[in-house]
Motif scaffolding. Structure first.
Motif, PDB file in Angstrom:
ATOM      1  N   ASN A  34       0.816  -1.214   0.000  1.00 57.33           N
ATOM      2  CA  ASN A  34       0.000   0.000   0.000  1.00 57.33           C
ATOM      3  C   ASN A  34       0.850   1.265   0.000  1.00 57.33           C
ATOM      4  O   ASN A  34       0.551   2.237   0.683  1.00 57.33           O
ATOM      5  CB  ASN A  34      -0.984  -0.005   1.175  1.00 57.33           C
ATOM      6  CG  ASN A  34      -1.971  -1.149   1.081  1.00 57.33           C
ATOM      7  OD1 ASN A  34      -2.439  -1.488  -0.001  1.00 57.33           O
ATOM      8  ND2 ASN A  34      -2.272  -1.770   2.199  1.00 57.33           N
ATOM      9  N   LEU A  81       1.666  -6.758  -7.289  1.00 56.80           N
ATOM     10  CA  LEU A  81       0.215  -6.712  -7.371  1.00 56.80           C
ATOM     11  C   LEU A  81      -0.263  -5.490  -8.149  1.00 56.80           C
ATOM     12  O   LEU A  81      -1.244  -5.557  -8.878  1.00 56.80           O
ATOM     13  CB  LEU A  81      -0.385  -6.729  -5.966  1.00 56.80           C
ATOM     14  CG  LEU A  81      -0.026  -7.964  -5.130  1.00 56.80           C
ATOM     15  CD1 LEU A  81      -0.582  -7.844  -3.726  1.00 56.80           C
ATOM     16  CD2 LEU A  81      -0.506  -9.235  -5.811  1.00 56.80           C
ATOM     17  N   ASP A  82       0.409  -4.369  -7.961  1.00 63.32           N
ATOM     18  CA  ASP A  82       0.140  -3.144  -8.713  1.00 63.32           C
ATOM     19  C   ASP A  82       1.306  -2.199  -8.473  1.00 63.32           C
ATOM     20  O   ASP A  82       2.328  -2.588  -7.908  1.00 63.32           O
ATOM     21  CB  ASP A  82      -1.209  -2.516  -8.342  1.00 63.32           C
ATOM     22  CG  ASP A  82      -1.284  -1.989  -6.909  1.00 63.32           C
ATOM     23  OD1 ASP A  82      -0.229  -1.821  -6.248  1.00 63.32           O
ATOM     24  OD2 ASP A  82      -2.398  -1.723  -6.438  1.00 63.32           O
ATOM     25  N   ASN A  85       2.199  -2.027  -4.606  1.00 63.12           N
ATOM     26  CA  ASN A  85       2.217  -3.244  -3.801  1.00 63.12           C
ATOM     27  C   ASN A  85       3.121  -4.306  -4.422  1.00 63.12           C
ATOM     28  O   ASN A  85       2.834  -4.810  -5.516  1.00 63.12           O
ATOM     29  CB  ASN A  85       0.805  -3.822  -3.662  1.00 63.12           C
ATOM     30  CG  ASN A  85      -0.061  -2.971  -2.779  1.00 63.12           C
ATOM     31  OD1 ASN A  85       0.104  -2.966  -1.565  1.00 63.12           O
ATOM     32  ND2 ASN A  85      -0.980  -2.228  -3.379  1.00 63.12           N
ATOM     33  N   GLY A 107       2.511 -11.276 -11.389  1.00 64.93           N
ATOM     34  CA  GLY A 107       1.443 -10.416 -10.886  1.00 64.93           C
ATOM     35  C   GLY A 107       0.356 -11.266 -10.258  1.00 64.93           C
ATOM     36  O   GLY A 107       0.439 -12.505 -10.246  1.00 64.93           O
ATOM     37  N   SER A 108      -0.679 -10.617  -9.762  1.00 68.28           N
ATOM     38  CA  SER A 108      -1.754 -11.346  -9.082  1.00 68.28           C
ATOM     39  C   SER A 108      -2.404 -12.382  -9.996  1.00 68.28           C
ATOM     40  O   SER A 108      -2.807 -13.449  -9.537  1.00 68.28           O
ATOM     41  CB  SER A 108      -2.798 -10.375  -8.535  1.00 68.28           C
ATOM     42  OG  SER A 108      -3.349  -9.611  -9.585  1.00 68.28           O
ATOM     43  N   GLN A 109      -2.477 -12.100 -11.291  1.00 66.61           N
ATOM     44  CA  GLN A 109      -3.077 -13.033 -12.236  1.00 66.61           C
ATOM     45  C   GLN A 109      -2.255 -14.310 -12.393  1.00 66.61           C
ATOM     46  O   GLN A 109      -2.758 -15.317 -12.888  1.00 66.61           O
ATOM     47  CB  GLN A 109      -3.289 -12.356 -13.602  1.00 66.61           C
ATOM     48  CG  GLN A 109      -2.022 -12.103 -14.389  1.00 66.61           C
ATOM     49  CD  GLN A 109      -1.225 -10.860 -13.957  1.00 66.61           C
ATOM     50  OE1 GLN A 109      -1.597 -10.161 -13.028  1.00 66.61           O
ATOM     51  NE2 GLN A 109      -0.126 -10.607 -14.653  1.00 66.61           N
ATOM     52  N   LEU A 132      -4.863  -7.672   1.803  1.00 65.01           N
ATOM     53  CA  LEU A 132      -4.201  -7.312   0.549  1.00 65.01           C
ATOM     54  C   LEU A 132      -4.359  -8.431  -0.474  1.00 65.01           C
ATOM     55  O   LEU A 132      -4.788  -8.209  -1.606  1.00 65.01           O
ATOM     56  CB  LEU A 132      -2.716  -7.023   0.806  1.00 65.01           C
ATOM     57  CG  LEU A 132      -1.879  -6.695  -0.428  1.00 65.01           C
ATOM     58  CD1 LEU A 132      -2.231  -5.313  -0.962  1.00 65.01           C
ATOM     59  CD2 LEU A 132      -0.395  -6.787  -0.101  1.00 65.01           C
ATOM     60  N   TYR A 133      -4.018  -9.659  -0.078  1.00 64.25           N
ATOM     61  CA  TYR A 133      -4.100 -10.786  -1.006  1.00 64.25           C
ATOM     62  C   TYR A 133      -5.543 -11.043  -1.438  1.00 64.25           C
ATOM     63  O   TYR A 133      -5.803 -11.331  -2.612  1.00 64.25           O
ATOM     64  CB  TYR A 133      -3.494 -12.041  -0.387  1.00 64.25           C
ATOM     65  CG  TYR A 133      -2.001 -11.948  -0.138  1.00 64.25           C
ATOM     66  CD1 TYR A 133      -1.155 -11.269  -1.009  1.00 64.25           C
ATOM     67  CD2 TYR A 133      -1.429 -12.552   0.983  1.00 64.25           C
ATOM     68  CE1 TYR A 133       0.212 -11.192  -0.780  1.00 64.25           C
ATOM     69  CE2 TYR A 133      -0.053 -12.486   1.211  1.00 64.25           C
ATOM     70  CZ  TYR A 133       0.750 -11.802   0.327  1.00 64.25           C
ATOM     71  OH  TYR A 133       2.108 -11.741   0.554  1.00 64.25           O
ATOM     72  N   ASN A 135      -7.975  -8.855  -1.606  1.00 66.78           N
ATOM     73  CA  ASN A 135      -8.370  -7.747  -2.476  1.00 66.78           C
ATOM     74  C   ASN A 135      -7.869  -7.932  -3.906  1.00 66.78           C
ATOM     75  O   ASN A 135      -8.518  -7.502  -4.856  1.00 66.78           O
ATOM     76  CB  ASN A 135      -7.859  -6.424  -1.896  1.00 66.78           C
ATOM     77  CG  ASN A 135      -8.459  -5.232  -2.587  1.00 66.78           C
ATOM     78  OD1 ASN A 135      -9.668  -5.158  -2.774  1.00 66.78           O
ATOM     79  ND2 ASN A 135      -7.612  -4.301  -2.972  1.00 66.78           N
ATOM     80  N   TYR A 136      -6.721  -8.584  -4.057  1.00 67.39           N
ATOM     81  CA  TYR A 136      -6.166  -8.819  -5.395  1.00 67.39           C
ATOM     82  C   TYR A 136      -6.543 -10.187  -5.957  1.00 67.39           C
ATOM     83  O   TYR A 136      -5.988 -10.627  -6.957  1.00 67.39           O
ATOM     84  CB  TYR A 136      -4.646  -8.607  -5.389  1.00 67.39           C
ATOM     85  CG  TYR A 136      -4.343  -7.131  -5.415  1.00 67.39           C
ATOM     86  CD1 TYR A 136      -4.246  -6.444  -6.613  1.00 67.39           C
ATOM     87  CD2 TYR A 136      -4.238  -6.413  -4.232  1.00 67.39           C
ATOM     88  CE1 TYR A 136      -4.032  -5.078  -6.633  1.00 67.39           C
ATOM     89  CE2 TYR A 136      -4.019  -5.054  -4.244  1.00 67.39           C
ATOM     90  CZ  TYR A 136      -3.914  -4.395  -5.444  1.00 67.39           C
ATOM     91  OH  TYR A 136      -3.715  -3.030  -5.462  1.00 67.39           O
ATOM     92  N   ASN A 160     -11.950  -7.601   0.642  1.00 67.64           N
ATOM     93  CA  ASN A 160     -10.656  -7.673   1.322  1.00 67.64           C
ATOM     94  C   ASN A 160     -10.612  -8.767   2.386  1.00 67.64           C
ATOM     95  O   ASN A 160      -9.883  -8.670   3.362  1.00 67.64           O
ATOM     96  CB  ASN A 160     -10.284  -6.321   1.924  1.00 67.64           C
ATOM     97  CG  ASN A 160     -11.248  -5.877   2.995  1.00 67.64           C
ATOM     98  OD1 ASN A 160     -12.245  -6.535   3.249  1.00 67.64           O
ATOM     99  ND2 ASN A 160     -10.945  -4.769   3.625  1.00 67.64           N
TER     100      ASN A 160
END
Length: 189
Positions: A34, A81-82, A85, A107-109, A132-133, A135-136, A160
């Protein structure tokens, strides 16, 4: 006239620049969450203990054996993640890629599951990383609690949080992505 005070967050590019110019040292255990830099296993917390290290090594060995050619196993490697993050989970199970993500961090994907081993980090793993995890959209998140010798598996991210959780102990087996893992094989201490 009141002055509004705002927190200045950083992004991944700035984070890497800090490492490049020596603000962050190669041995620093830090991660960006974050837009804030979290220092892991230093300062008030103790360094990674032998039990924590043992569980990570055992888990990495077991996962590399059972997922050979089906998934890539990350060991304390970044997951982007972005732009704000980039945590470094103890273990990440990633979609298989022959190049082992040599062109960019996953990445998250790309994440199939994330596993954190918690000794002094339990609160952080539950209160900061789990939301965090989720949310993604990380589909499966484990917290291995060294103190209680239990593994909590969180499934089905919604917002979340995770809508399902199951706690496993010594003597139990866990099915991870169709593969069976025996809890006692991980928690040998």
């Amino acid at each position: 006239m009141a002055t509004e005070v705002m927190k200045r967050l950083i992004n991944v590019d700035e984070y890497y620049k800090m490492a490049e110019v020596g603000i962050l040292k190669p041995g620093d255990r830090v991660e960006l969450i974050n837009g804030e830099i979290y220092q892991m296993s230093r300062g008030a917390a103790s360094p990674i203990g032998s039990k924590h290290g043992s569980v990570v090594k055992s888990l990495a060995r077991i996962l590399n054996e059972i997922f050979k050619g089906d998934a890539v196993i990350g060991i304390q490697d970044p997951v982007r993640l972005d732009e704000n993050n980039e945590p470094e989970p103890d273990i990440s199970i990633l979609k298989y890629r022959a190049d082992d993500y040599s062109q960019a961090h996953p990445g998250s994907q790309d994440v199939l599951a994330i596993i954190e081993v918690a000794d002094s980090s339990l609160h952080h793993d539950k209160q900061v990383k789990m939301p965090l995890y989720a949310n993604y959209g990380i589909p499966e998140y484990w917290i291995i609690d060294i103190a209680t010798r239990q593994i909590t598996v969180h499934l089905d991210p919604v917002g979340n949080s995770y809508s399902s959780q199951q706690v496993y102990g010594i003597g139990d087996e866990i099915v991870l992505l169709g593969k069976t893992i025996v809890v006692s094989d991980l928690l040998k201490f």
